[in-house]
Design an enzyme around this catalytic site. Sequence first.
Site, PDB file in Angstrom:
ATOM      1  N   ARG A  95      77.995  11.522  75.876  1.00 22.65           N
ATOM      2  CA  ARG A  95      77.549  12.880  75.567  1.00 22.65           C
ATOM      3  C   ARG A  95      76.034  12.896  75.340  1.00 22.65           C
ATOM      4  NH1 ARG A  95      82.661  15.581  72.432  1.00 22.65           N
ATOM      5  NH2 ARG A  95      83.364  16.625  74.300  1.00 22.65           N
ATOM      6  N   GLN A 141      75.434  16.512  80.333  1.00 21.06           N
ATOM      7  CA  GLN A 141      76.126  17.705  79.831  1.00 21.06           C
ATOM      8  C   GLN A 141      76.900  18.438  80.919  1.00 21.06           C
ATOM      9  OE1 GLN A 141      73.428  20.208  77.630  1.00 21.06           O
ATOM     10  NE2 GLN A 141      73.906  19.183  75.709  1.00 21.06           N
ATOM     11  N   ASP A 181      80.412  17.063  81.478  1.00 23.73           N
ATOM     12  CA  ASP A 181      81.243  16.914  80.284  1.00 23.73           C
ATOM     13  C   ASP A 181      82.531  17.739  80.409  1.00 23.73           C
ATOM     14  OD1 ASP A 181      82.312  16.652  77.789  1.00 23.73           O
ATOM     15  OD2 ASP A 181      80.502  17.215  76.695  1.00 23.73           O
ATOM     16  N   SER A 218      84.418  18.740  77.129  1.00 20.81           N
ATOM     17  CA  SER A 218      83.927  19.963  76.487  1.00 20.81           C
ATOM     18  C   SER A 218      84.369  21.206  77.242  1.00 20.81           C
ATOM     19  CB  SER A 218      82.401  19.964  76.402  1.00 20.81           C
ATOM     20  OG  SER A 218      81.977  19.065  75.421  1.00 20.81           O
ATOM     21  N   TYR A 253      80.807  12.579  66.644  1.00 18.69           N
ATOM     22  CA  TYR A 253      82.254  12.660  66.435  1.00 18.69           C
ATOM     23  C   TYR A 253      82.590  12.351  64.985  1.00 18.69           C
ATOM     24  CZ  TYR A 253      83.074  12.511  71.489  1.00 18.69           C
ATOM     25  OH  TYR A 253      83.118  12.785  72.820  1.00 18.69           O
TER      26      TYR A 253
HETATM   27  P1  NAD Z   1      86.995  16.090  68.958  1.00 20.53           P
HETATM   28  O1  NAD Z   1      87.856  16.836  69.913  1.00 20.53           O
HETATM   29  O2  NAD Z   1      87.043  14.604  68.936  1.00 20.53           O
HETATM   30  O3  NAD Z   1      87.337  16.604  67.451  1.00 20.53           O
HETATM   31  C1  NAD Z   1      87.361  17.981  67.131  1.00 20.53           C
HETATM   32  C2  NAD Z   1      86.827  18.174  65.724  1.00 20.53           C
HETATM   33  O4  NAD Z   1      87.755  17.681  64.749  1.00 20.53           O
HETATM   34  C3  NAD Z   1      85.514  17.443  65.451  1.00 20.53           C
HETATM   35  O5  NAD Z   1      84.530  18.406  65.126  1.00 20.53           O
HETATM   36  C4  NAD Z   1      85.852  16.519  64.286  1.00 20.53           C
HETATM   37  O6  NAD Z   1      84.763  16.383  63.372  1.00 20.53           O
HETATM   38  C5  NAD Z   1      87.013  17.258  63.639  1.00 20.53           C
HETATM   39  N1  NAD Z   1      87.848  16.451  62.728  1.00 20.53           N
HETATM   40  C6  NAD Z   1      88.274  15.171  62.851  1.00 20.53           C
HETATM   41  N2  NAD Z   1      89.047  14.822  61.787  1.00 20.53           N
HETATM   42  C7  NAD Z   1      89.108  15.901  60.971  1.00 20.53           C
HETATM   43  C8  NAD Z   1      89.738  16.174  59.713  1.00 20.53           C
HETATM   44  N3  NAD Z   1      90.462  15.253  59.070  1.00 20.53           N
HETATM   45  N4  NAD Z   1      89.571  17.404  59.167  1.00 20.53           N
HETATM   46  C9  NAD Z   1      88.824  18.342  59.789  1.00 20.53           C
HETATM   47  N5  NAD Z   1      88.201  18.157  60.966  1.00 20.53           N
HETATM   48  C10 NAD Z   1      88.338  16.950  61.547  1.00 20.53           C
HETATM   49  O7  NAD Z   1      85.482  16.485  69.087  1.00 20.53           O
HETATM   50  P2  NAD Z   1      84.730  17.362  70.186  1.00 20.53           P
HETATM   51  O8  NAD Z   1      85.024  18.785  69.928  1.00 20.53           O
HETATM   52  O9  NAD Z   1      85.022  16.837  71.550  1.00 20.53           O
HETATM   53  O10 NAD Z   1      83.215  17.050  69.852  1.00 20.53           O
HETATM   54  C11 NAD Z   1      82.745  16.893  68.561  1.00 20.53           C
HETATM   55  C12 NAD Z   1      81.242  17.022  68.554  1.00 20.53           C
HETATM   56  O11 NAD Z   1      80.618  16.193  69.545  1.00 20.53           O
HETATM   57  C13 NAD Z   1      80.707  18.395  68.894  1.00 20.53           C
HETATM   58  O12 NAD Z   1      80.869  19.353  67.944  1.00 20.53           O
HETATM   59  C14 NAD Z   1      79.245  18.033  69.143  1.00 20.53           C
HETATM   60  O13 NAD Z   1      78.546  17.860  67.943  1.00 20.53           O
HETATM   61  C15 NAD Z   1      79.376  16.738  69.870  1.00 20.53           C
HETATM   62  N6  NAD Z   1      79.217  17.034  71.304  1.00 20.53           N
HETATM   63  C16 NAD Z   1      78.029  16.713  71.901  1.00 20.53           C
HETATM   64  C17 NAD Z   1      77.844  16.998  73.239  1.00 20.53           C
HETATM   65  C18 NAD Z   1      76.564  16.664  73.937  1.00 20.53           C
HETATM   66  O14 NAD Z   1      75.618  16.346  73.286  1.00 20.53           O
HETATM   67  N7  NAD Z   1      76.544  16.704  75.254  1.00 20.53           N
HETATM   68  C19 NAD Z   1      78.855  17.579  73.989  1.00 20.53           C
HETATM   69  C20 NAD Z   1      80.048  17.888  73.365  1.00 20.53           C
HETATM   70  C21 NAD Z   1      80.218  17.605  72.012  1.00 20.53           C
END
Ligand code: NAD
Length: 378
Positions: free
Chosen positions: A122, A127, A130, A133, A227
């Site tokens: 990521r 991006q 991805d 996402s 994450y």
């Molecule tokens: P994911 O699907 O792995 O997890 C979803 C959410 O669940 C996360 O926000 C995580 O913090 C939360 N979570 C885990 N355990 C938990 C708990 N016990 N209680 C409450 N919440 C909990 O994550 P995702 O949505 O694929 O991505 C997470 C983050 O990655 C994004 O929000 C962003 O900051 C980052 N991201 C970066 C890029 C990039 O830079 N290109 C792209 C996509 C996402």
Amino acid sequence: MKVGVPKETTAGERRVALVPDGVTKLGAAGLQVSVQAGAGSEAFFTDDAYQKAGATLVPDARELYGAVDAILKVHAPSLEEVSWMHAGAVSISFLQPSTNAEVVKALARQRVTAFSLELVPRISRAQSMDALSSQAGVSGYKAVLMAATRLGKFFPLLITAAGTVTPARVLILGAGVAGLQAIATARRLGAVVEAYDVRPAVKEEVKSLGASFVELALEAQEGQGGYAKEQSEEFLRRQRELIGEHVAAADVVITTAAVPGRRAPVLVTKDMVARMRPGSVIVDLAADTGGNVEATRPGEVIVLNGVTVDGTRNVASTMPVHASQLFSRNVSALLLSLVKDGNLKLDLTDDIVKGACLTHGGEIIHPRAKELLEASTA
Ligand code: NAD
């Protein structure tokens, strides 16, 4: 380079890896695209549309696999499909190496260069590739609509001649990509929304979407790369205690919490569901990885004490048009980053290739995939 787009064979899958616009785009870059007849039909992309975009239609999957240099797919190929690919071919899909050890080994044996879309790093350069996402965004949006359809209430505040209707209260657990899209969608429908995540970094994003952030007296659980890290059972127990009153007050709970490569944490117990008002609705978007809700039965919708628990799997596939269109852009961007002058030009030192390429030249080259495979055969 010849690129092949087969029909997905996973039960219930309606998406297609490349849409006709993608055929045009790859064609402009000097690639020839072949599409299995009917590959896009479940997502309403007709054979005719593919042909008009410049694709060649191939009636038979086996023939398609054998005739091309790269296969674009949503789900991992089956063992049989791998056996139809020729040495040196490229495979791009959601390969899920942690649960597909035999397929990864077969891809290596077949000397296929296989990429796993879940492992695309990521970083900002990647991006556009991805797919995790793009598909999570689709699921987050659709989860709110699924809940709204089952809830016997309006989402917005309504002031009518027959009196005032109070807005629905929506709680989103996990504010990553799916959770943020769910917040935005529930807000657009007029609900009062609150959200919680173990990563405090998302607090400002949650607020900027018009939701309130649930503050719990718990330490942050920020892991690597934005994450969450894996939480201890003690942390999860305290979290469930504190989140209980928010769950009980909600009309709708949408759970999206995940930790990469691990089973989803259980955030909502059966006791918590029993404290919810009859008629409330839970949509568990983590159903594919075990579920955030103890009562979830993956792939089923059940009712417990009047509370609906929706464990629909593969929610992105229920919006196949836009899910395919976004996936198609992701997969095309990745493929085009590997191609120069219409031919494969693999740079094994590139961060995207290092991150997402699992097998190449007859070997499993990805260190984490190697570890997973060793663990699965130990
Ligand atoms: P994911 O699907 O792995 O997890 C979803 C959410 O669940 C996360 O926000 C995580 O913090 C939360 N979570 C885990 N355990 C938990 C708990 N016990 N209680 C409450 N919440 C909990 O994550 P995702 O949505 O694929 O991505 C997470 C983050 O990655 C994004 O929000 C962003 O900051 C980052 N991201 C970066 C890029 C990039 O830079 N290109 C792209 C996509 C996402």
